[in-house]
Design a protein around this motif. Structure first.
Motif, PDB file in Angstrom:
ATOM      1  N   ASP A   1       0.812  -1.232   0.000  1.00 46.94           N
ATOM      2  CA  ASP A   1       0.000   0.000   0.000  1.00 46.94           C
ATOM      3  C   ASP A   1       0.836   1.268   0.000  1.00 46.94           C
ATOM      4  O   ASP A   1       0.298   2.367  -0.064  1.00 46.94           O
ATOM      5  CB  ASP A   1      -0.935   0.003   1.218  1.00 46.94           C
ATOM      6  N   TYR A   2       2.153   1.153   0.121  1.00 46.19           N
ATOM      7  CA  TYR A   2       2.973   2.356   0.225  1.00 46.19           C
ATOM      8  C   TYR A   2       4.009   2.466  -0.894  1.00 46.19           C
ATOM      9  O   TYR A   2       5.110   2.944  -0.684  1.00 46.19           O
ATOM     10  CB  TYR A   2       3.677   2.396   1.589  1.00 46.19           C
ATOM     11  N   LEU A   3       3.661   2.009  -2.057  1.00 45.24           N
ATOM     12  CA  LEU A   3       4.596   2.107  -3.181  1.00 45.24           C
ATOM     13  C   LEU A   3       4.557   3.525  -3.746  1.00 45.24           C
ATOM     14  O   LEU A   3       3.507   4.018  -4.149  1.00 45.24           O
ATOM     15  CB  LEU A   3       4.244   1.079  -4.261  1.00 45.24           C
ATOM     16  N   SER A   4       5.709   4.190  -3.747  1.00 45.47           N
ATOM     17  CA  SER A   4       5.795   5.580  -4.216  1.00 45.47           C
ATOM     18  C   SER A   4       6.077   5.625  -5.709  1.00 45.47           C
ATOM     19  O   SER A   4       6.334   4.600  -6.346  1.00 45.47           O
ATOM     20  CB  SER A   4       6.916   6.301  -3.472  1.00 45.47           C
ATOM     21  N   ASP A   5       6.072   6.843  -6.263  1.00 46.44           N
ATOM     22  CA  ASP A   5       6.374   7.022  -7.690  1.00 46.44           C
ATOM     23  C   ASP A   5       7.783   6.526  -8.015  1.00 46.44           C
ATOM     24  O   ASP A   5       8.019   5.942  -9.079  1.00 46.44           O
ATOM     25  CB  ASP A   5       6.248   8.497  -8.080  1.00 46.44           C
ATOM     26  N   SER A   6       8.736   6.775  -7.090  1.00 48.87           N
ATOM     27  CA  SER A   6      10.121   6.341  -7.350  1.00 48.87           C
ATOM     28  C   SER A   6      10.240   4.811  -7.302  1.00 48.87           C
ATOM     29  O   SER A   6      11.101   4.227  -7.956  1.00 48.87           O
ATOM     30  CB  SER A   6      11.085   6.973  -6.346  1.00 48.87           C
ATOM     31  N   ASP A   7       9.342   4.156  -6.524  1.00 52.09           N
ATOM     32  CA  ASP A   7       9.340   2.688  -6.495  1.00 52.09           C
ATOM     33  C   ASP A   7       8.890   2.123  -7.841  1.00 52.09           C
ATOM     34  O   ASP A   7       9.261   1.017  -8.223  1.00 52.09           O
ATOM     35  CB  ASP A   7       8.379   2.157  -5.412  1.00 52.09           C
ATOM     36  N   LEU A   8       8.083   2.908  -8.539  1.00 56.81           N
ATOM     37  CA  LEU A   8       7.487   2.415  -9.791  1.00 56.81           C
ATOM     38  C   LEU A   8       8.247   2.889 -11.029  1.00 56.81           C
ATOM     39  O   LEU A   8       8.127   2.297 -12.095  1.00 56.81           O
ATOM     40  CB  LEU A   8       6.023   2.868  -9.875  1.00 56.81           C
ATOM     41  N   ALA A   9       9.024   3.987 -10.870  1.00 57.62           N
ATOM     42  CA  ALA A   9       9.759   4.535 -12.017  1.00 57.62           C
ATOM     43  C   ALA A   9      11.036   3.737 -12.248  1.00 57.62           C
ATOM     44  O   ALA A   9      11.944   3.756 -11.425  1.00 57.62           O
ATOM     45  CB  ALA A   9      10.097   5.993 -11.764  1.00 57.62           C
ATOM     46  N   CYS A  10      11.103   3.021 -13.341  1.00 54.66           N
ATOM     47  CA  CYS A  10      12.289   2.209 -13.653  1.00 54.66           C
ATOM     48  C   CYS A  10      12.239   1.798 -15.121  1.00 54.66           C
ATOM     49  O   CYS A  10      11.271   2.103 -15.827  1.00 54.66           O
ATOM     50  CB  CYS A  10      12.365   0.990 -12.745  1.00 54.66           C
ATOM     51  N   ASP A  11      13.283   1.109 -15.559  1.00 53.40           N
ATOM     52  CA  ASP A  11      13.360   0.665 -16.959  1.00 53.40           C
ATOM     53  C   ASP A  11      12.877  -0.766 -17.145  1.00 53.40           C
ATOM     54  O   ASP A  11      12.502  -1.169 -18.242  1.00 53.40           O
ATOM     55  CB  ASP A  11      14.807   0.779 -17.459  1.00 53.40           C
ATOM     56  N   VAL A  12      12.958  -1.550 -16.080  1.00 50.99           N
ATOM     57  CA  VAL A  12      12.506  -2.937 -16.129  1.00 50.99           C
ATOM     58  C   VAL A  12      12.119  -3.355 -14.707  1.00 50.99           C
ATOM     59  O   VAL A  12      12.671  -2.849 -13.737  1.00 50.99           O
ATOM     60  CB  VAL A  12      13.613  -3.863 -16.718  1.00 50.99           C
ATOM     61  N   VAL A  13      11.138  -4.259 -14.609  1.00 52.10           N
ATOM     62  CA  VAL A  13      10.642  -4.716 -13.309  1.00 52.10           C
ATOM     63  C   VAL A  13      10.964  -6.186 -13.119  1.00 52.10           C
ATOM     64  O   VAL A  13      10.838  -6.985 -14.052  1.00 52.10           O
ATOM     65  CB  VAL A  13       9.112  -4.500 -13.201  1.00 52.10           C
ATOM     66  N   CYS A  14      11.386  -6.515 -11.914  1.00 48.81           N
ATOM     67  CA  CYS A  14      11.701  -7.891 -11.557  1.00 48.81           C
ATOM     68  C   CYS A  14      10.748  -8.315 -10.440  1.00 48.81           C
ATOM     69  O   CYS A  14      10.713  -7.687  -9.386  1.00 48.81           O
ATOM     70  CB  CYS A  14      13.139  -7.905 -11.048  1.00 48.81           C
ATOM     71  N   LEU A  15       9.954  -9.357 -10.671  1.00 47.34           N
ATOM     72  CA  LEU A  15       9.001  -9.847  -9.666  1.00 47.34           C
ATOM     73  C   LEU A  15       9.506 -11.191  -9.156  1.00 47.34           C
ATOM     74  O   LEU A  15       9.531 -12.178  -9.887  1.00 47.34           O
ATOM     75  CB  LEU A  15       7.610  -9.981 -10.290  1.00 47.34           C
ATOM     76  N   VAL A  16       9.957 -11.192  -7.896  1.00 47.68           N
ATOM     77  CA  VAL A  16      10.619 -12.380  -7.339  1.00 47.68           C
ATOM     78  C   VAL A  16       9.669 -13.131  -6.403  1.00 47.68           C
ATOM     79  O   VAL A  16       9.086 -12.533  -5.497  1.00 47.68           O
ATOM     80  CB  VAL A  16      11.893 -11.962  -6.556  1.00 47.68           C
ATOM     81  N   TYR A  17       9.525 -14.441  -6.635  1.00 48.30           N
ATOM     82  CA  TYR A  17       8.773 -15.265  -5.677  1.00 48.30           C
ATOM     83  C   TYR A  17       9.595 -16.490  -5.313  1.00 48.30           C
ATOM     84  O   TYR A  17      10.471 -16.922  -6.074  1.00 48.30           O
ATOM     85  CB  TYR A  17       7.390 -15.649  -6.235  1.00 48.30           C
ATOM     86  N   ASP A  18       9.325 -17.016  -4.126  1.00 47.27           N
ATOM     87  CA  ASP A  18      10.016 -18.200  -3.621  1.00 47.27           C
ATOM     88  C   ASP A  18       9.321 -19.441  -4.183  1.00 47.27           C
ATOM     89  O   ASP A  18       8.178 -19.741  -3.831  1.00 47.27           O
ATOM     90  CB  ASP A  18       9.958 -18.168  -2.080  1.00 47.27           C
ATOM     91  N   ALA A  19      10.001 -20.149  -5.067  1.00 45.68           N
ATOM     92  CA  ALA A  19       9.406 -21.321  -5.741  1.00 45.68           C
ATOM     93  C   ALA A  19       9.068 -22.440  -4.752  1.00 45.68           C
ATOM     94  O   ALA A  19       8.273 -23.336  -5.062  1.00 45.68           O
ATOM     95  CB  ALA A  19      10.357 -21.838  -6.818  1.00 45.68           C
ATOM     96  N   SER A  20       9.634 -22.395  -3.548  1.00 45.34           N
ATOM     97  CA  SER A  20       9.378 -23.445  -2.563  1.00 45.34           C
ATOM     98  C   SER A  20       8.299 -23.057  -1.542  1.00 45.34           C
ATOM     99  O   SER A  20       7.991 -23.822  -0.638  1.00 45.34           O
ATOM    100  CB  SER A  20      10.676 -23.786  -1.812  1.00 45.34           C
ATOM    101  N   ASN A  21       7.753 -21.832  -1.711  1.00 50.91           N
ATOM    102  CA  ASN A  21       6.702 -21.355  -0.798  1.00 50.91           C
ATOM    103  C   ASN A  21       5.394 -21.208  -1.579  1.00 50.91           C
ATOM    104  O   ASN A  21       5.303 -20.362  -2.475  1.00 50.91           O
ATOM    105  CB  ASN A  21       7.122 -20.016  -0.186  1.00 50.91           C
ATOM    106  N   PRO A  22       4.348 -21.967  -1.267  1.00 51.63           N
ATOM    107  CA  PRO A  22       3.119 -21.967  -2.075  1.00 51.63           C
ATOM    108  C   PRO A  22       2.362 -20.632  -2.067  1.00 51.63           C
ATOM    109  O   PRO A  22       1.544 -20.384  -2.937  1.00 51.63           O
ATOM    110  CB  PRO A  22       2.263 -23.075  -1.441  1.00 51.63           C
ATOM    111  N   TYR A  23       2.675 -19.745  -1.127  1.00 52.53           N
ATOM    112  CA  TYR A  23       1.920 -18.482  -1.026  1.00 52.53           C
ATOM    113  C   TYR A  23       2.735 -17.273  -1.504  1.00 52.53           C
ATOM    114  O   TYR A  23       2.317 -16.135  -1.360  1.00 52.53           O
ATOM    115  CB  TYR A  23       1.474 -18.256   0.425  1.00 52.53           C
ATOM    116  N   SER A  24       3.886 -17.532  -2.042  1.00 49.39           N
ATOM    117  CA  SER A  24       4.809 -16.441  -2.393  1.00 49.39           C
ATOM    118  C   SER A  24       4.439 -15.733  -3.695  1.00 49.39           C
ATOM    119  O   SER A  24       4.627 -14.529  -3.831  1.00 49.39           O
ATOM    120  CB  SER A  24       6.239 -16.984  -2.488  1.00 49.39           C
ATOM    121  N   PHE A  25       3.889 -16.474  -4.669  1.00 50.63           N
ATOM    122  CA  PHE A  25       3.628 -15.902  -5.996  1.00 50.63           C
ATOM    123  C   PHE A  25       2.509 -14.868  -5.979  1.00 50.63           C
ATOM    124  O   PHE A  25       2.515 -13.916  -6.766  1.00 50.63           O
ATOM    125  CB  PHE A  25       3.290 -17.029  -6.989  1.00 50.63           C
TER     126      PHE A  25
END
Length: 580
Positions: free
Chosen positions: A442-466
């Motif tokens: 809920d607290y993602l700022s404009d600078s958190d969103l301003a970038c050239d590419v986004v990386c979304l990381v989840y733990d493949a061994s945790n069923p609730y991570s994705f």
């Protein structure tokens, strides 16, 4: 009145009107206002009002309302010297020594014009080249701030960092400050004066710091303050012997959607700074070498977190590549700080540029890059999202060549939320800047969103991570033009089914993203860097369609030569070192 008319007036009014000497007839090229006072016509109160104007109006105007104590210099003048046969200087000198405000004493005669123009020249000099900030008459020594400023100037001018100024360095210094080189004989004469007065003032036929300071003491004691002030002002110092804000922060306009990078000249300068401090030639800076490098700063600019932001050697020392990476990061994230840092290092003087701003490239608007389907940028920002424990920090540290066992040695208080290093795309060296974003959705700022590419990381061994990654993508990036990549971290552990409406692979297919990339930093050697090349390529070519990205040849072409160039980079640096 004698000064203006150049002859003695027979009829002298009690008080002369205010006289202005224009700038073009004075040696220092500054206008001078002379205000007269007459006890016969004016009260003490009027005199005090006139004097208070200096402190209440003129000095604040000159110093731009700074709250520092501004000492008004005084000159003690013995007039009518034509009426006496003896000098009053012996009587006056003790008074001059008692009051440090008195810059100089002079005897003159308005009748025979003796020392009249000199008197007003001294007055100008007292303001432009004051003794007060430089010298303490009681101690007969330079003041600590003056010594500190001159020591920094010496260190900046010592281009090979051997602790002495050789003839080449002295000539460069002389040319920089006074626009003229010293003749060989003049150079020898200077060194001989120092030799005669100071045992360790000259070493290996070069001037030591002690010798350099002694010379300036000599200038000041002989009334040649302007020499020392010329040097101080050329190296950015103001009247209070602090570095000017104008010097540290030259104007630089950065429009929205543009980024800031170091240009070729700035990198060359920074390489030379690294080179002169890498005493043992191991292509890394030990803590002592780093401290020596930042000795010209008023504070230590890099904390322990920097060692976890850039590449280091096995001893944890910042490497040549890591050093340039940290400068690149500072320029990208906080260009004003970069300008300040370059100012401390004397960039504009040593690189012979107008200001530090000449070392910065402001990139064009990102929209133009998208329209033209090409970019001239060298630095690309990748914001990394993921739930707590998903493996974001491990992903950042792996980029710097650290596997899980090395990462476990990092102290929590020295942790960094940034990682920057070089990658190679189509054989071109680029910087990839990874930024780990705080996971509070809920607290993602404009600078958190301003970038050239986004990386979304989840733990493949945790069923609730994705689920968190899917939520961030749908909320913030589904309709944006920023390319996104899904990372299945901790792939060394058994993969489990994600408790979400569809599998990560299906999710990526639906939203036209590349398939999830398996990644682990739990390796025996350095973790694989392939994923970082892919991210840089996506950042460089955001317009490339998903169909093209699925093609194996697209990634192969992009990453070709990466390893070769990485090895070549270090080899080239070693060659440069040898040639130096």
């Amino acid at each position: 009145m004698s000064l203006v008319s150049e002859e003695f007036p027979d009829l002298v009014p009690y008080r002369a009107e205010e006289i202005t000497i224009p700038a073009d007839v004075t040696p220092e090229r500054v206008p001078t206002h002379i205000v007269d006072y007459s006890e016969a016509e004016q009260t003490d109160e009027q005199l005090f009002q006139e004097i208070s104007k200096v402190t209440s109006h003129w000095i604040p105007l000159i110093t731009e309302n700074t709250d520092k104590d501004s000492r008004v210099p005084l000159i003690l003048v013995g007039n009518k010297s034509d009426l006496v046969e003896h000098s009053s200087m012996e009587t006056v000198l003790p008074i001059m020594n008692q009051y440090s405000e008195i810059e100089t004493c002079v005897e003159c005669s308005a009748k025979n014009l003796k020392n009249i123009s000199e008197l007003f020249y001294y007055a100008q000099k007292a303001v432009l080249h004051p003794t007060g900030p430089l010298y303490c008459p009681e101690k007969k020594d330079m003041k600590p701030l003056c010594v500190k400023a001159l020591a920094r100037i010496f260190k900046v001018s010592d281009l090979d960092n051997d602790g002495i100024l050789n003839d080449n360095e002295l000539n460069f210094f002389q040319r920089t400050c006074f626009n003229t080189p010293l003749e060989h004989q003049a150079l020898e004469d200077v060194k001989n004066v120092v030799r005669k007065n100071l045992i360790d003032g000259v070493h290996d036929n070069g001037l030591t710091l002690k010798g350099f300071l002694f010379l300036h003491m000599l200038f000041i004691q002989r009334g040649r303050h302007e020499t020392t002030w010329t040097v101080l002002r050329r190296f950015g110092y103001d009247d209070d012997l602090e570095l000017n804000q104008d010097y540290l922060f030259p104007p630089l306009k950065v429009p929205p959607d543009c980024t800031t990078e170091l240009n070729y000249n700035a990198y060359l300068f920074l390489q030379s700074v690294f080179d002169k401090h890498d005493k043992d030639r191991d292509c890394a800076l030990s803590p002592e070498e780093l401290e020596d490098l930042f000795d010209v700063f008023p504070y230590m600019p890099w904390g322990a977190d920097v060692n976890n932001t850039v590449c280091t050697n096995e001893r944890g020392w910042i490497t040549y590549q890591g050093y340039l990476s940290q400068w690149t990061l500072t320029t990208y994230l906080d260009v004003q700080r970069c300008l300040e840092y370059l100012g401390y290092l004397g960039y504009s003087i040593i690189a012979e540029q107008e200001s530090q701003a000449d070392g910065i490239t402001v990139t064009r608007d990102k929209k133009i890059d998208l329209q033209k389907k090409q970019t001239q940028r060298s630095v690309f920002r990748c914001n990394v999202f993921g739930e707590v424990g998903s493996g974001k920090s491990g992903f950042l540290q792996a980029f710097l060549g650290r596997n899980l066992s090395r990462q476990k040695t990092i102290k929590e208080e020295h942790r960094s939320y940034y990682a920057i290093s070089t990658t190679y795309v189509y054989g071109q060296e680029k910087y990839l800047l990874l930024h780990e974003v705080f996971p509070d959705f809920d607290y993602l700022s404009d600078s958190d969103l301003a970038c050239d590419v986004v990386c979304l990381v989840y733990d493949a061994s945790n069923p609730y991570s994705f689920e968190y990654c899917a939520k961030v993508f749908k909320q913030y990036f589904m309709d944006s033009k920023t390319p996104c990549m899904m990372i299945a971290a901790k792939s060394d552990l058994p993969e489990v089914k994600q408790m979400y409406g569809c599998s990560p692979l299906e999710f990526c297919r639906r939203h036209k993203m590349p398939p999830p990339q398996s990644f682990t930093c739990n390796t025996a050697g350095d973790p694989s860097r392939e994923i970082y090349t892919k991210l840089t390529t996506m950042a460089m070519y955001p317009h490339v369609s998903q169909a093209d990205r699925k093609s194996a040849t697209f990634w192969l072409r992009a990453s070709v030569g990466a390893t070769v160039f990485a090895v070549l980079g270090v080899a080239m640096y070693r060659v440069l070192l040898k040639s130096r």
